[in-house]
Motif scaffolding. Structure first.
Motif: not given
Length: 393
Positions: A191-194, A281-283, A289-299, A308-310
């Motif tokens: 995800h990515y947005g503002h 988005d507080p950032y 300062g974005q320290e939360k996950p924005t991309i997750t991959v599951w296996g 952070g952002y990519d």
């Protein structure tokens, strides 16, 4: 091309990349070999579009030992003049025709409004210039494909942002997936947005939108990690029907400002991207300062989370069946910056190296964006024909 009887994986990937490039850009093989013999070559750059994005690009380009900044250009002449003065650039022009006919240069760096990218990139190729284009490379996949074919015909190169595949964090995630750290990969989310930019109306006009401005980053990352998408389903909407902009005042919003895109990468692997101009988005827009996950991959044996952002990553959290608590890796972005694309291309043109950034990848992402809009309009699942060289690293 000479090949060892039993190439290493790295050698194989390098050879595959060169063979792919040779198939598409065969006439350039000799040129690349000549460039490789002249590592001290500086690539002359003409930059068009001296607005907000240039404030990031120009400092980066000005520090590259492979770059000679020759000219700036902007339809607001004062901006081109101010940028030229600030970075000690000898020439500035108010129109692309004057730029192309003026002081000689090798690479056009296109930072204009996205609706103008295809037209201006074509003019540059016709004039015999290489092109680095901010995203998207064109306004439609068909237009982008025609640009790539024109580049081959003119024995020139064209590339398009974003440069997310250059980050150490992308490399770590790709390696972890390839090494089987996650087991069988099944799904991913990004995800990515503002709240949306207000300095120009083009973000909300036809040809703009949250997908080519924001979603493009995540789409490039997920396809880079998981492989080309086979088909797309999506929903798009307009949440805020009017916007106040600095250059045009209040305008109606025409392009999507909210999007949900579902990708099928084949072999059972699904991913999802959400993006929009209506996200608190507080950032903020800068994402500092974005320290939360924005991309997750599951296996089946583990998961990855990009912190952070990519386009501005800070690390990768990985948990596996061997280490369920998980650890953080790749915490140093090194030299990676989102605005480094043109500098990377200049170095590659100067040295003959092939960049990780590939035009076919940019075109595939553009194809996905078009398919997402079509799916949103029709409710149908859209099959894609485009692809690109994969794995990236």
């Amino acid at each position: 091309m000479p090949m060892s009887p039993t190439p290493t994986r790295k050698q194989f990937l390098q050879q595959a990349g060169l063979l792919s490039a040779a198939t598409l850009l065969g006439p350039l093989t000799g040129q690349a070999s000549i460039m490789a013999q002249a590592p001290d070559k500086r690539v002359r750059i003409g930059l068009i579009g001296c607005g907000s994005v240039s404030n990031m690009y120009l400092p980066h380009l000005s520090k590259s030992p492979f770059v000679e900044l020759v000219s700036t250009c902007d339809i607001i002449p004062e901006r081109a003049q101010q940028a030229a003065a600030k970075y000690n650039i000898a020439n500035h022009y108010p129109h692309i025709d004057q730029l192309l006919a003026g002081a000689p240069f090798d690479l056009l760096v296109n930072l204009t409004n996205m609706q103008e990218h295809g037209r201006l990139n074509r003019l540059a190729l016709l004039a015999g210039k290489h092109v680095w284009s901010e995203k998207p490379m064109a306004n439609t996949y068909r237009e982008g494909r025609a640009l790539l074919e024109l580049a081959v015909q003119k024995k020139r190169r064209i590339w398009g942002a974003p440069a997310v595949v250059q980050s150490p964090q992308f490399a770590f995630m790709a390696q972890a997936i390839r090494d089987g750290k996650l087991g069988k990969v099944s799904a991913a989310h990004a995800h990515y947005g503002h709240l949306g930019p207000d300095w120009s109306a083009f973000f909300y006009e036809k040809g703009g939108g949250s997908l080519p401005d924001l979603g493009v980053y995540n789409l490039a990352t997920l396809t880079g990690l998981l492989g080309p998408a086979k088909s797309v389903m999506a929903m798009t909407s307009i949440v805020t029907p009017t916007r106040n902009t600095t250059n045009k005042g209040q305008i109606p919003v025409v392009a999507e400002d909210n999007a949900m895109v579902l990708l099928d990468h084949g072999n059972g692997v699904l991913s999802h991207v959400q993006c929009g101009f209506n996200y608190f988005d507080p950032y903020g827009h800068e994402g500092k300062g974005q320290e939360k996950p924005t991309i997750t991959v599951w296996g089946t044996k583990g998961n990855l989370a990009l912190i952070g952002y990519d386009w501005a990553p800070f690390g990768v959290d990985m948990a596996t069946t061997d280490n369920e608590k998980g650890d953080r890796f790749a915490t140093d972005a090194g030299a990676y910056r989102w605005e480094m694309g043109a500098s990377v291309i200049a170095e590659c043109l100067a040295t003959g190296k092939e960049p990780l950034i590939h035009p076919e990848h940019a075109l595939h992402v553009l194809d996905i964006i078009e398919a997402a809009r079509k799916s949103g309009d029709t409710g149908q699942r859209i099959t894609l024909q485009s692809t690109f060289r994969w794995p990236v690293v």
